[in-house]
Design a protein around this motif. Structure first.
Motif, PDB file in Angstrom:
ATOM      1  N   LEU A  86       0.808  -1.106   0.323  1.00 32.54           N
ATOM      2  CA  LEU A  86       0.342  -0.253  -0.128  1.00 32.54           C
ATOM      3  C   LEU A  86       1.106   1.307  -0.139  1.00 32.54           C
ATOM      4  CD1 LEU A  86      -2.407  -0.971   2.803  1.00 32.54           C
ATOM      5  CD2 LEU A  86      -3.143  -1.295   0.536  1.00 32.54           C
ATOM      6  N   LEU A  87       1.047   2.025  -0.578  1.00 31.79           N
ATOM      7  CA  LEU A  87       1.459   3.545  -1.472  1.00 31.79           C
ATOM      8  C   LEU A  87       0.595   4.681  -1.734  1.00 31.79           C
ATOM      9  CD1 LEU A  87       4.834   2.199  -3.047  1.00 31.79           C
ATOM     10  CD2 LEU A  87       4.978   1.895  -1.090  1.00 31.79           C
ATOM     11  N   GLU A  88       1.560   5.717  -1.717  1.00 32.43           N
ATOM     12  CA  GLU A  88       0.511   6.672  -1.399  1.00 32.43           C
ATOM     13  C   GLU A  88      -0.209   6.594  -2.910  1.00 32.43           C
ATOM     14  OE1 GLU A  88       2.379  10.319  -0.884  1.00 32.43           O
ATOM     15  OE2 GLU A  88       2.895  10.079   1.300  1.00 32.43           O
ATOM     16  N   ARG A  89       0.698   6.571  -4.938  1.00 25.49           N
ATOM     17  CA  ARG A  89       0.122   5.933  -5.221  1.00 25.49           C
ATOM     18  C   ARG A  89      -0.117   4.900  -6.312  1.00 25.49           C
ATOM     19  NH1 ARG A  89      -0.519  11.249  -8.563  1.00 25.49           N
ATOM     20  NH2 ARG A  89      -0.622  12.966  -6.828  1.00 25.49           N
ATOM     21  N   SER A  90       0.000   3.999  -5.501  1.00 23.67           N
ATOM     22  CA  SER A  90       0.189   2.176  -6.129  1.00 23.67           C
ATOM     23  C   SER A  90      -0.727   1.421  -5.221  1.00 23.67           C
ATOM     24  CB  SER A  90       1.093   2.195  -6.890  1.00 23.67           C
ATOM     25  OG  SER A  90       2.475   2.090  -5.337  1.00 23.67           O
ATOM     26  N   VAL A  91      -0.437   0.303  -5.471  1.00 25.27           N
ATOM     27  CA  VAL A  91      -1.389  -0.696  -4.972  1.00 25.27           C
ATOM     28  C   VAL A  91      -0.948  -1.800  -5.379  1.00 25.27           C
ATOM     29  CG1 VAL A  91      -3.439  -0.570  -5.168  1.00 25.27           C
ATOM     30  CG2 VAL A  91      -3.005  -1.648  -2.710  1.00 25.27           C
ATOM     31  N   THR A 136      -6.250   6.971  -0.924  1.00 21.33           N
ATOM     32  CA  THR A 136      -5.353   7.755  -0.552  1.00 21.33           C
ATOM     33  C   THR A 136      -4.908   9.273  -0.018  1.00 21.33           C
ATOM     34  OG1 THR A 136      -6.233   8.610  -2.980  1.00 21.33           O
ATOM     35  CG2 THR A 136      -4.907   6.422  -2.998  1.00 21.33           C
ATOM     36  N   LYS A 137      -4.050   9.540  -0.017  1.00 20.99           N
ATOM     37  CA  LYS A 137      -3.349  11.094   0.492  1.00 20.99           C
ATOM     38  C   LYS A 137      -3.472  12.188  -0.103  1.00 20.99           C
ATOM     39  CE  LYS A 137       0.390   9.492   3.941  1.00 20.99           C
ATOM     40  NZ  LYS A 137       1.803   9.514   4.404  1.00 20.99           N
ATOM     41  N   ALA A 138      -4.710  12.572  -0.250  1.00 21.73           N
ATOM     42  CA  ALA A 138      -4.754  14.237  -0.835  1.00 21.73           C
ATOM     43  C   ALA A 138      -3.629  14.596  -1.685  1.00 21.73           C
ATOM     44  CB  ALA A 138      -5.289  15.632   0.065  1.00 21.73           C
ATOM     45  N   ALA A 139      -3.548  15.444  -2.429  1.00 25.79           N
ATOM     46  CA  ALA A 139      -2.420  15.826  -3.441  1.00 25.79           C
ATOM     47  C   ALA A 139      -2.910  17.829  -4.361  1.00 25.79           C
ATOM     48  CB  ALA A 139      -1.357  15.354  -3.558  1.00 25.79           C
TER      49      ALA A 139
END
Length: 1291
Positions: free
Chosen positions: A642-647, A725-728
């Protein structure tokens, strides 16, 4: 099909003939018939090692035959066993079998021992094997206290089983307390000794119920060891406190969790030795520990492993070789390997052998004075010892017999006598076992006898072997010969095979092999013979095999199996599923040679076999049914990495249902922005079960997977867990940004907002910025909420602006947006085009030129120039009337354009206006132009009426579009003869004011073709054609033909007869028709009474006439009639029905002379005269109108083709289809009164559809009508209305 068969006395199929039957017959030939004196022969006995169930009675078998019947006795442990002294022991009647009753009293252990049976009669004694009786045992495990085993993760472990010794040895398996087998793998497996080996332990190996079970099959009991508890620790679980309180001895081993090369747990060391007996299964085992788990490989030094007899079990840790022989002795090497190294172990294998027969002694039947031999040869490892007995006594201790001589493994007999009869025993033994065989010598003198039943009938399939039996006996052994037919010669070995037991074999039976065969046996004491009969049958064949089928679940399938067989045999057709019976299911049905399966399910996926068999042969054919369907949904979806921009998403595929999965479709749901809506994410190949998924910020993801195969898509899988996912900051800016003013003093900035998925975070807003393009102003910006429009007010009219829109959220701004150019609002143009002038190209085309307006006066985007033009109509009083304005728009900055579709001989006006996005500017000064005359259109109609013998009357209406002043009409006509040839052409000029003409002096019964057109000063218009026929002169019709005229032939058309009509009188009917088609076709007329079933009456028509008279008809009767053409076409017209007039009295009254009829006609004539006067007055009340205005009333203008090359036409449309007419105007020439147009119609003010022209003036657009109230002018016609034209208004 299911048909029964009743066999004859005996038959052979290919499955019954070969070696087994042959050997049985060879043996039977050596047997002595039971009605002859013979020594005993043991026929049944218990096994040598006989393990009994102590809970059941003991039965020790011993059966024998002989003549006289033998008596039986037993020994136990080498001494006589007196069964009469033991009440629990009984011998069965006429048998030597012992039954020991221990179920009520007694113990099985009391009867353990070695038993041997002897069967004796006057000719000798036969003995059984030594039968060792042992009761089975299933002892309990000894009580023991087992401590919990604590071990570190990764270490090896052996759980001992050590089952109690039983008889026979038990079967070992490991289970838990719930009686569930413990899972085994390359890492965990059970050894041949029953111990459970762990190559390395894992935390999931922790449990308290490792239980070893021993199953004793003989007594059907299971014994259980005390459960073993195992606790696996990882290094992370052991803190310093626990480590300090535990000594090393409390752990199973001392090594920590580290990877290591393999090491053998069993067998120990580098070499070992193994012995196995011949024909047994050789099982070699290697179990290794190590981390990672080692794999095992087997090889044989100096040789290859036997392919067909080698198998592996226990995850390749055990090598099995079936039916071992001395050749399998040697060195076998097992290699345990993992990435860190390997270890090897060599097992030396020696194969020993208990004795086995090479040549066992066989019964010997001799006649007095003959010689014979008994041979006893055996082999083994070590070499077995051969010893002989006679009648159960060692031959050394038996009475001497001068007829025998012992030579090792052979006894030679010479000049035997009846006293030489005895039973000999041969014993071959070594340390691994023994063999005992009985063989008697029976001295008899018997004439030949045939043992086979007389007159047997055999049936054999063509091209298969036939075996004809002739079992016989005699002493001395008789000779045998075979004959075919009553006078046949002796059969020879070049075609037949003669077996020692008397059987005749025909290797390949043919049709000519059928017949009667005779076997004849002889010895010195006599002769015997027997007849057998052979029939040859056709083989059963499957001529239509079932075919491989692929069917979707729920479908239907049909297998076909067609069979052809010998007509004298009855065949049975049976269907099998996977070699078993069909399910007892209503979905399966058999219809003749078809197997039909309805509503197919997965269980129907199988091999289906149709078996066709008769009493002689059996054939089969199979086909596979593959049941396919959409895949089952994937399951066990798991999110990892589980990463910020991929899974990483992984899943387990569902059942592919016999159709390979080609793809997986991954879908996602954004429950934060679009709950309940699933979007496509990506596709992955069907061989892949994991996927790296790229993610967007600020999305609450859940995923599902759909499998795809050639049948279709599976249902979606269960939804995965959620992942937020986190906001950006936004990655994209709005699209479709535009700056367009809606008013002259504003700028409306619009854009396509971002979707919630693309917002990348909360608080989505837009920064809108603008400034004038050509100025030095700074950017003006404003931040707005999540909307799609912003209006800038107070702007100058139509000024270019630079505009940009940037997305932002609570995290930050999107990248710098793209700058677009917009304009503030437009206003109407201020100036009209100047210097407008018109060049008339021809009667239907004009070219318009103008000067463009100054760019600044446009005040908006230049759309083009628009020409308004209209036809000016005139009247005697020049009163204003509604006019139809047409519009053509020329896109871009054009300075000229073409006006197509003008009406010839007309007066037009036009003006030009500039157009921008807001609308039209002011109109230019109206320009006036006139179009020249053109050629007229075709006359409205041409009718031929009132045909007589020599005249025809022509009537017509002027052209709807004269396109000028009519100067004359031209009429051309010519006759057409019976061969469709055209006669001389006659040309007549007719004044323009005429609308009818009578042609006289024509030929009777002649067809004429007419060509008619109008003319103006511009030329001749389009012509109209018509045909007509003069009437028939009945008095001159017979034998008279119209004069032949020579000219060109009219082109024939396809055969056609139409417009069949009948004019009927009392007894006469005139039938006429129109014919088109080839020359020289014979025409006929058929008629009959309508509604009756009588046949049609047929009349042949002479020549090519298009009429025929039917005579002799019945008055007042309905008739049916049809006209046909004889020949290849056989064309027949549709039927017509007519009725003859009623029969009249002989004195008929002429109605024309009756007073009432004359009065009625006078009244009608008066009314018509009054009506004509009124209509004439009403017509003149509205003023006099020229003929040209009448023609203008037609609403469908005809545009003549352009003869010049300076313009091409596009699509044309009028804004209004009807021209207005004032109250009191005359009726149009099409005899329909048109509804008056309303002066307030919206059509008067609506704008037309724009048309377009190319640069060169070619028409490429549309133009539409528009009405304004202006003075109208008509065609400039100087022709005054004539009386004929005036009358046409009322006709």
């Amino acid at each position: 099909m299911r048909l029964k068969i009743m066999p004859l006395k005996k038959s052979f199929s290919v499955h019954r003939v070969p070696l087994i039957l042959f050997l049985c017959q060879v043996m039977s030939a050596l047997e002595v018939p039971l009605d002859l004196v013979q020594p005993p022969t043991i026929t049944r006995q218990s096994p040598k090692d006989y393990i009994i169930d102590p809970r059941e009675n003991i039965e020790i078998q011993c059966e024998a035959k002989g003549k006289p019947p033998p008596s039986f006795s037993w020994t136990r442990n080498g001494t006589h066993f007196d069964i009469d002294k033991d009440p629990l022991v009984k011998m069965l009647p006429n048998s030597g079998t012992l039954v020991i009753s221990i179920t009520i009293e007694g113990k099985a252990e009391s009867y353990e021992g070695v038993y041997q049976c002897t069967a004796r009669n006057e000719r000798g004694a036969a003995i059984s094997n030594n039968i060792v009786i042992r009761p089975s045992r299933s002892p309990l495990w000894t009580k023991e206290k087992l401590e919990q085993i604590t071990i570190l993760k990764g270490q090896s472990l052996v759980l001992p089983c050590r089952p109690p010794l039983g008889l026979p040895p038990p079967i070992i398996f490991w289970m838990d307390n719930s009686f569930q087998r413990l899972p085994q793998s390359e890492r965990v497996s059970q050894g041949l000794n029953g111990d459970l080996y762990f190559s390395n332990v894992l935390p999931e190996d922790t449990r308290e119920d490792y239980v070893c079970y021993a199953r004793f099959n003989h007594t059907q009991t299971i014994q259980q060891k005390q459960p073993i508890s195992v606790k696996v620790h990882s290094m992370d679980e052991l803190n310093d406190t626990i480590t300090a309180n535990l000594s090393d001895s409390e752990f199973y081993g001392a090594k920590s969790y580290i990877e290591r090369p393999p090491k053998l747990l069993t067998p120990e060391g580098r070499t070992s030795h193994k012995e196995e007996l011949r024909e047994n299964v050789l099982s070699l085992e290697c179990i290794a520990e190590g981390l990672p788990t080692p794999s095992i490989n087997w090889t044989k030094e100096d040789g290859e492993l036997p392919i067909n007899r080698t198998s592996y079990t226990n995850f390749r840790k055990t090598l099995n070789i079936n039916h071992v022989s001395e050749a399998d002795s040697g060195k076998y090497k097992c290699t345990a390997r993992n990435p860190l190294g390997f270890v090897e172990h060599t097992i030396s294998v020696t194969v020993k052998a208990a004795p086995y027969w090479i040549t066992a002694p066989k019964n010997l039947v001799l006649s007095p004075g003959e010689d014979g031999t008994l041979i006893c040869r055996a082999n083994g490892n070590p070499k077995p010892k051969i010893s002989w007995l006679t009648n159960g006594v060692p031959i050394e201790m038996a009475p001497d017999d001068p007829s025998r001589k012992i030579d090792g493994d052979t006894i030679l007999f010479s000049d035997v006598q009846e006293s030489s009869s005895a039973v000999y025993q041969c014993n071959a033994s070594n340390e691994y076992g023994y063999l005992l065989a009985n063989a008697f010598v029976n001295v008899l003198a018997e004439p030949p006898r045939i043992l086979t039943e007389a007159n047997l009938h055999y049936q054999v399939i063509t091209d298969r072997p036939a075996m004809l039996d002739c079992a016989f006996f005699g002493s001395p052994i008789p000779t045998i010969k075979w004959f075919k037919g009553t006078k046949g010669s002796v059969l020879q070995e070049n075609t037949y095979i003669f077996h020692d037991n008397g059987t005749l074999e025909i290797p390949v039976a043919q049709k000519d092999s059928a017949g009667t065969y005779t076997c004849v046996v002889r010895n010195k004491l006599g002769m015997a013979k027997n007849d057998v009969h052979l029939e040859i049958k056709e083989p059963t064949r499957i001529i239509k095999h079932p075919e491989y089928k692929v069917v979707q679940r729920g479908g239907k399938v049909s297998f076909e199996c067609k069979v052809k067989h010998d007509p004298t045999l009855i065949a049975t057709l049976t269907w099998l599923k996977d070699n078993g019976e069909l399910p007892n299911d209503g979905r399966f049905s058999i219809d003749n040679d078809h197997l039909v399966i309805m509503n197919i399910s997965d269980e129907d996926d199988a091999t289906y076999t149709c078996v066709a068999n008769t009493s002689l042969d059996i054939v089969s054919a199979s086909a596979v049914l593959r049941v396919v369907d959409r895949p089952n949904p994937p399951f066990d979806l798991e999110l990892t990495s589980l990463l910020e921009r991929s899974v990483q998403l992984s899943w387990i595929p569902g059942d592919e249902n016999n159709s390979p999965i080609t793809d997986f479709i991954i879908e996602y749901e954004d429950s934060l922005h679009e709950p309940g809506i699933w979007h496509h994410h990506s596709d992955v190949p069907g061989t892949q079960t994991t996927a790296e998924l790229k993610l967007s910020p600020y999305v609450k993801y859940s995923f599902r997977v759909i499998a795809v195969n050639s049948i279709g898509r599976s249902l979606p899988s269960e939804v995965s867990e959620y992942y937020m996912t986190k906001a950006a900051e936004p990655e994209e800016n709005p699209t479709a940004v535009e700056g367009i003013g809606s008013e002259p003093d504003n700028l409306v900035i619009t854009w396509q907002p971002l979707k919630g998925f693309d917002s990348n975070g909360p608080g989505l807003q837009y920064k809108v910025s603008w400034r004038q393009k050509d100025g030095d102003d700074e950017w003006t910006s404003v931040v707005v909420a999540n909307v799609s429009k912003y209006i800038v007010s107070g702007t100058p009219t139509f000024v270019p602006y630079l505009v940009k829109v940037q997305a932002l959220n609570d995290v930050g701004f999107a990248p710098e947006p793209v700058i677009i150019i917009g304009h503030s609002g437009e206003d109407l143009p201020m100036v009209a085009p100047s210097n407008v002038h018109v060049n008339v190209v021809n009667s239907t085309l004009a070219e318009v030129h103008w000067e463009p307006v100054p760019p600044k006066s446009i005040r908006g985007h230049l759309k083009g120039y628009r020409i308004y033009y209209w036809k000016v109509k005139n009247s005697s009083k020049r009163n204003k009337r509604h006019v139809e304005k047409k519009i053509l728009t020329f896109n871009g900055n054009k300075t000229h354009g073409m006006l197509p579709g003008l009406e010839p001989f007309s007066h037009y006006m036009l003006n030009v206006r500039v157009v921008n996005g807001k609308g039209e500017g002011p109109a230019s000064v109206d320009q006036v132009f006139n179009t020249p005359e053109g050629v007229p259109s075709a006359p409205l109609f041409l009718k031929i009426v009132n045909p007589t013998l020599d005249s025809l009357t022509l009537e017509w209406d002027p052209p709807s579009h004269p396109n000028g002043i009519l100067t004359a009409y031209t009429l051309k006509f010519q006759p057409i003869n019976s061969t469709h040839e055209l006669g001389p052409l006659v040309d007549i000029k007719i004044p323009a004011n005429m609308t009818s003409l009578i042609l006289r002096n024509l030929s009777y019964s002649t067809r004429y073709k007419f060509y008619f057109y109008a003319q103006t000063s511009a030329g001749s218009g389009s012509q109209i054609t018509e045909e007509a026929v003069t009437t028939v002169d009945e008095g001159k019709m017979a034998g008279v033909h119209p004069p032949a005229v020579g000219a060109d032939k009219v082109q024939p058309v396809n055969p056609r007869i139409r417009n069949v009509t009948a004019a009927a009188a009392e007894t006469y009917a005139n039938i006429s028709w129109e014919y088109e088609g080839p020359d020289h076709v014979h025409i006929y007329v058929e008629y009959g009474v309508a509604g009756s079933k009588e046949e049609w009456r047929k009349e042949i028509v002479n020549g090519s006439r298009s009429f025929f008279g039917l005579k002799g008809l019945l008055p007042g009767t309905s008739y049916k009639v049809r006209v046909g053409a004889e020949g290849d076409s056989g064309f027949v017209s549709s039927e017509d029905v007519f009725e003859t007039g009623p029969a009249m009295a002989s004195r008929q009254v002429d109605i024309a002379t009756q007073g009432w009829f004359i009065g009625l006609m006078c009244a009608v004539a008066l009314l018509i005269l009054i009506l004509l006067i009124v209509c004439f007055i009403r017509r003149n009340k509205g003023g006099k109108y020229p003929v040209k205005e009448k023609e203008d009333a037609h609403a469908d203008p005809e545009i003549q083709p352009m003869k010049e090359d300076d313009g091409t036409f596009g699509e044309y449309s009028d804004a209004e289809d009807h021209k207005p007419s004032k109250k009191g105007s005359r009726t149009p020439s099409d005899r329909t009164v048109k509804k008056e147009d309303s002066d307030d119609s919206l059509v008067d003010y609506g704008e037309g559809v724009n048309g377009q022209f190319n640069e060169d003036g070619s028409f490429i657009g549309q133009y539409s009508g528009k009405k304004e109230k202006e003075p109208a002018e008509g065609n400039e016609s100087s022709e005054a209305p004539s009386p004929v034209n005036a009358m046409n208004s009322f006709v």
